[in-house]
Every structure is written in structure tokens, then in C-alpha cells.
Design a protein around this motif. Structure first.
Motif, PDB file in Angstrom:
ATOM      1  N   GLU A 204      34.009 131.321 101.849  1.00  0.00           N
ATOM      2  CA  GLU A 204      34.343 129.655 101.544  1.00  0.00           C
ATOM      3  C   GLU A 204      35.673 130.283 101.589  1.00  0.00           C
ATOM      4  O   GLU A 204      36.549 129.610 101.796  1.00  0.00           O
ATOM      5  CB  GLU A 204      33.240 129.081 101.540  1.00  0.00           C
ATOM      6  N   ILE A 205      35.538 130.728  99.966  1.00  0.00           N
ATOM      7  CA  ILE A 205      36.793 131.566  99.692  1.00  0.00           C
ATOM      8  C   ILE A 205      38.004 131.975  99.802  1.00  0.00           C
ATOM      9  O   ILE A 205      38.865 131.604 100.545  1.00  0.00           O
ATOM     10  CB  ILE A 205      36.576 131.659  98.016  1.00  0.00           C
ATOM     11  N   TRP A 243      34.105 126.845 106.116  1.00  0.00           N
ATOM     12  CA  TRP A 243      35.328 126.022 105.661  1.00  0.00           C
ATOM     13  C   TRP A 243      35.753 125.462 104.021  1.00  0.00           C
ATOM     14  O   TRP A 243      36.678 125.870 103.275  1.00  0.00           O
ATOM     15  CB  TRP A 243      36.616 125.799 106.853  1.00  0.00           C
ATOM     16  N   GLY A 244      34.347 124.814 103.717  1.00  0.00           N
ATOM     17  CA  GLY A 244      34.828 123.972 102.636  1.00  0.00           C
ATOM     18  C   GLY A 244      35.588 122.962 103.203  1.00  0.00           C
ATOM     19  O   GLY A 244      36.290 122.487 104.383  1.00  0.00           O
ATOM     20  N   ASP A 245      35.512 122.026 101.816  1.00  0.00           N
ATOM     21  CA  ASP A 245      36.273 120.653 101.887  1.00  0.00           C
ATOM     22  C   ASP A 245      38.141 120.815 101.592  1.00  0.00           C
ATOM     23  O   ASP A 245      38.859 121.035 101.257  1.00  0.00           O
ATOM     24  CB  ASP A 245      36.074 119.580 100.854  1.00  0.00           C
ATOM     25  N   LEU A 246      38.764 121.311 103.478  1.00  0.00           N
ATOM     26  CA  LEU A 246      39.683 122.165 103.374  1.00  0.00           C
ATOM     27  C   LEU A 246      40.967 121.012 102.983  1.00  0.00           C
ATOM     28  O   LEU A 246      41.524 121.769 102.502  1.00  0.00           O
ATOM     29  CB  LEU A 246      40.173 123.125 105.032  1.00  0.00           C
ATOM     30  N   VAL A 247      40.510 119.599 103.223  1.00  0.00           N
ATOM     31  CA  VAL A 247      41.548 119.241 103.415  1.00  0.00           C
ATOM     32  C   VAL A 247      42.230 118.665 101.971  1.00  0.00           C
ATOM     33  O   VAL A 247      42.923 117.893 101.562  1.00  0.00           O
ATOM     34  CB  VAL A 247      41.411 117.762 104.281  1.00  0.00           C
ATOM     35  N   GLU A 248      41.771 119.140 100.422  1.00  0.00           N
ATOM     36  CA  GLU A 248      41.486 118.141  99.195  1.00  0.00           C
ATOM     37  C   GLU A 248      42.408 119.308  98.947  1.00  0.00           C
ATOM     38  O   GLU A 248      43.352 119.588  97.575  1.00  0.00           O
ATOM     39  CB  GLU A 248      40.095 118.986  98.509  1.00  0.00           C
ATOM     40  N   ILE A 249      42.828 120.589 100.066  1.00  0.00           N
ATOM     41  CA  ILE A 249      43.999 121.714  99.497  1.00  0.00           C
ATOM     42  C   ILE A 249      45.314 121.330  99.665  1.00  0.00           C
ATOM     43  O   ILE A 249      46.484 120.986  98.831  1.00  0.00           O
ATOM     44  CB  ILE A 249      44.135 123.018 100.149  1.00  0.00           C
TER      45      ILE A 249
END
Ligand SMILES: [Mn+2]
Length: 334
Positions: A204-205, A243-249
Motif C-alpha cells: 500500500e505504501i 491502494w489505501g485511502d488515496l483521496v486523502e492525499i
């Protein structure tokens, strides 16, 4: 809201299947597992079904291993029929994926999404609740089920997840009081937070570093930022799911009010779609955008599926994202 009808349906059911939306999250999984504990105590035969694979992040939750993954409609139809299918945290029937095909006498729709379309035979939808877990707790209370340690762990996970660890605008005084009662049940809140936050996979990272390199911010409208991942990029990263919670980036950038992540995906029937994950800071809203494509969610956190590749989805989405970045006051003046 019909707590009374929900309570009556549960009381009269012998077999209950608990399920949640595709891409099960901390609220959906925690809500199902809390209900599983409570309903078993009432002597019910309880089954747990999920329409897609569960993140191992939630493996610490009591009962996690009992979930059966039913991602094919044929398999869901073959699963044992239940008196009651209880859907947690899902706004519409398509979002239940294959689990929408579970055989049942009654479908109970328990949720808190403002875009919920009341798809159940009974609808227990509280749009004011910060998580579906809050609605679950209201139900358990009416069923006279005491909140013990394991129940509190599941419920606490729902609120940590849906308030973004007590950071989103739904973190009210009432939410903190509600959560404090769970701490009174003896849970280790720091441990739960650590499990939910610091157990990401290395994949994920690494996937996130690929995504970060693709961040786009428009100079003409810096309040908007996003990431678009086409099939080639996703294949190249070698991690289709993790991919995890990408939109928080993009959302975490100072000055950004509206954030998006677009991911191309090939569905089981071979069609190519673009999955859009949308976020906004109040008073900006993204739910109307998601709804216009048949999706849904919350005012500031929503998602939808747009037919075709990103190259076809983006030109349709961009004017709406631009409009979403205009402050509500400025809109009124126009
Ligand atoms: Mn939720």
C-alpha cells in the motif's frame, strides 16, 4: 426511521445474514460484527457475508474470520436463505454487489448515508448518525443487549473510521460522549487506533508513492486536486487492490477544498469503468456529483462509477468539479 419495525423483524427472525457494501470499510465491518455478537446473544443463527474481500487491517475485530466472501451472484444465490438479511452502511442495492442476491424473506436496510435510496423492505436510515455503528448501537439498546468489551471494540471502530479518527465535521459533542461510553466498557482505544492506522501493508505504501507522483493540481483553480490512475499505471504498480485511502492525499494539501481519485477498472463482465472517489471540505459538497453518475455517499465524501476509461470520464467530471469549488456564497451572487 423505524427502530420499532427493525426490532420486530429481528425478534421474529430465526436466521439472520449480516452484510455490507462492496469494498467493506471500518464502519460496515464493525457494524456487522457488533450485530453478530448482539444477535447471537438473542439466540439467533447469524451468518456474515461480504460482497468483496476484507482488508486484513480489520482482522483484530472479534468474529472477523466468520465473514464469507460472496463476490459472485451464483454463489450468493446458493448460500442458505435467511429470514432476514440485514444490510449495514450501504446506500443502494447495487452497492451490495453479489450479496444483493442473498435469498431472504425480509431485507433490512440499516444506514446513515444521506443518499440512501431506501432499498430495503424496512429502512432504518439515520442521516444524522456519524456512523452506521451509531444506528447499530441504537438498535442493540432497544433489543436490551448490553455493550460489553467486544461489542464496544466493534462499535468504536465504526466511529473512528467514519469520523476520520475524530477529525471530520461529523465529530460532534454527542459523538464524543457516545464514544466515551465505549471507553467505559474497558476498550483500549489507543490500541484500536494503532491497529486501524499503523497496520498498512508495504504494498500500500509503495502504491501510494506511485499515486503521489501523479498528483494534479490546476493552477487556475488550486482548490481542486486529484490523482488519475489508468490501467497501465495500476498494472505497473503491481498492486490492483491495495491502494489505501488515496483521496486523502490530494485532500490534505493546504488550500485544496475538493479532491478526487480516478481509477480505471475492468469489471467481471469485461466492461471498462472509471471509479471516482470524491472528497470536499465543508461547505463544499461532492455528493451531487456522485449522484449525477448514479453513485452516492455523504455530502463531503462520495463515490461513483463512470462508464469508460478516464479519458472519457474526466471531461464529464471536470466541469462539475470546477463548479463544486465555487464557494456557496459566490454562487448565490451569480
Ligand atoms: Mn459509514
Amino acid at each position: 426511521m423505524s427502530y420499532a419495525r427493525a426490532v420486530a423483524a429481528i425478534r421474529s427472525a430465526k436466521t439472520i445474514t449480516l452484510t455490507t457494501h462492496v469494498g467493506p470499510d471500518g464502519d460496515g465491518i464493525g457494524s456487522c460484527l457488533a450485530l453478530a455478537i448482539g444477535l447471537r446473544r438473542l439466540g439467533k443463527t447469524v451468518r456474515l457475508a461480504a460482497p468483496s474481500k476484507l482488508s486484513p487491517v480489520y482482522a483484530f475485530l472479534p468474529g472477523f474470520g466468520r465473514f464469507r466472501i460472496l463476490d459472485e451472484e451464483a454463489a450468493a444465490k446458493k448460500a442458505p436463505a435467511s429470514d432476514l438479511v440485514l444490510s449495514c452502511d450501504c446506500g443502494d442495492l447495487p452497492r451490495l454487489g453479489a450479496c444483493g442476491a442473498l435469498r431472504r424473506t425480509t431485507l433490512l436496510n440499516l444506514d446513515h448515508h444521506s443518499t440512501n435510496d431506501r432499498f430495503g423492505d424496512i429502512n432504518l436510515v439515520d442521516e444524522a448518525a456519524a456512523s452506521s455503528g451509531v444506528v447499530v448501537e441504537g438498535l442493540l439498546r432497544r433489543l436490551k443487549i448490553a455493550i460489553d468489551h467486544d461489542l464496544a471494540v466493534c462499535l468504536y471502530t465504526t466511529i473512528v473510521f467514519d469520523t476520520g479518527r475524530f477529525m471530520h465535521s461529523n465529530t460532534t459533542a454527542g459523538v464524543l460522549r457516545w464514544s466515551a461510553k465505549l471507553l467505559d466498557a474497558g476498550i483500549d482505544a489507543a490500541l484500536i487506533n494503532r491497529k486501524l492506522t499503523y497496520t498498512r501493508s508495504e504494498a500500500e505504501i509503495r502504491a501510494q508513492s506511485v499515486a503521489m507522483a501523479l498528483l494534479v493540481r490546476d493552477e487556475a483553480q488550486p482548490a481542486r486536486a486529484g490523482i488519475a490512475l489508468d490501467r497501465a499505471t495500476i498494472a505497473g504498480a503491481g498492486v490492483p487492490d491495495d491502494w489505501g485511502d488515496l483521496v486523502e492525499i490530494p485532500r490534505s494539501i493546504g488550500g485544496v477544498e475538493v479532491a478526487y481519485v480516478l481509477k480505471e477498472k475492468i469489471l467481471k463482465d469485461g466492461t471498462l469503468v472509471t471509479r471516482a472517489s470524491l472528497r470536499a471540505n465543508p461547505p463544499f459538497r461532492v455528493a451531487p456529483i456522485a449522484q449525477s453518475f448514479g453513485g452516492g455517499g455523504h455530502e463531503q465524501a462520495a463515490g461513483c462509477t463512470i462508464p469508460g476509461p478516464i479519458s472519457a470520464a474526466l471531461p464529464r467530471l471536470l466541469p462539475m468539479l470546477r463548479e463544486a469549488c465555487v464557494p456557496p456564497k459566490a454562487k448565490r451572487r451569480r
